[in-house]
Design an enzyme around this catalytic site. Structure first.
Site: not given
Length: 285
Positions: A32, A149, A181, A205
């Site tokens: 996505y 992702k 993260e 990411l």
């Protein structure tokens, strides 16, 4: 009522349907992107499409549409939903093979393509940007390809729920003693004027907002160091912040109950947020 897009059709959200045999539903076999909308325009659309292509390629998935077609769909959803500030989610799954099977379906299986909007009228004036976010640290228990992702967001969802139960805003994930993260954002600290954030790898990411903010920071003659940092370093930092398509640049003022810096949003994070919004508005499509 919100209008959404499903496999070539614009539909009222109550009429949208996806098969129970869809690989996204059964296997989290999908990717996505989230594009921010400011003033009815798309922020960094091209960057998100580049990352979408990379995610699809890494999972050997079929590209659903040409970029121009996806741009047209995004713009049409903005128009149909009179979206001024908010987000557009694009999800692509490996489609419906007709039954449940661990093996990938034949290459000719049509991907499932879904897009929907989220109206967020206070996106630019988020109160967290003024007061700062509070976070806790949690172990990073995700799979090893966080650079893709994917829609498999169970652990980030669990971590956000842990944060909510602790009475704070979010969680920073930790692996081998170092911060990877946030649950849905990239993490940074600032020490002696230097911006420090983990280098790109399979561990995090590759944030589109991250790339833009670091570019703007360097253009503003700020010093950037891409390396891992520990929880202890973060607690000793002068400032901290996170970046994402929906958070832009949001200060972090507390970690595991300890104040970061003065315990208030600092000047560098505030300046980066201002620069990011100003520059993004200039080039939004």
């Amino acid at each position: 009522m919100r209008t959404v897009y499903v496999n070539g059709e614009y539909l009222p959200e109550t009429e949208a349907r996806v098969s129970i045999f869809d690989r996204g539903f059964l296997m989290a076999d999908g990717v996505y992107e989230v594009v921010c909308v400011l003033g009815g325009k798309l922020v960094d659309f091209e960057g998100h499409m580049v990352r979408l292509d990379r995610s699809l390629s890494e999972l050997d998935m079929t590209r659903p549409s040409a970029r121009d077609d996806l741009l047209e769909i995004h713009r049409e959803l903005v128009t149909r939903n009179t979206l001024d500030q908010g987000l557009i989610y694009l999800q692509v799954t490996r489609g419906n093979p007709g039954d449940r099977d661990f093996n990938f379906p034949p290459k000719e299986t049509e991907p499932t393509v879904v897009l929907f909007t989220q109206d967020m009228p206070s996106l630019m004036d988020n109160p967290k940007a003024k007061r700062g976010a509070r976070v806790i640290s949690v172990p990073d228990l995700r799979w090893g390809r966080r650079d893709i992702k994917t829609v498999q967001l169970l652990y980030p969802s669990m971590a956000k729920t842990m944060a909510q139960a602790a009475g704070v805003d979010d969680a920073w994930m930790v692996e081998d003693g170092h911060v990877t993260e946030g649950t849905s954002n990239n993490a940074y600290i600032i020490k002696n004027g230097r911006i420090i954030t983990r280098a790109l790898s399979n561990d995090i990411l590759h944030g589109i907002t991250r790339a833009a903010v670091l570019r703007f920071a360097r253009e503003a003659q700020m010093e950037v160091e891409e390396r891992s940092f520990t929880i202890e370093e973060a607690k000793d930092a002068d400032e901290a912040f996170v970046t994402s398509a929906s958070a832009f640049v949001t200060p972090v003022v507390e970690l595991d109950g300890a104040a970061i810096g003065t315990g208030m949003p600092g000047p560098i994070a505030a300046r980066l947020r201002e620069i990011y919004i100003d520059e993004s508005l200039k080039v939004a499509v």
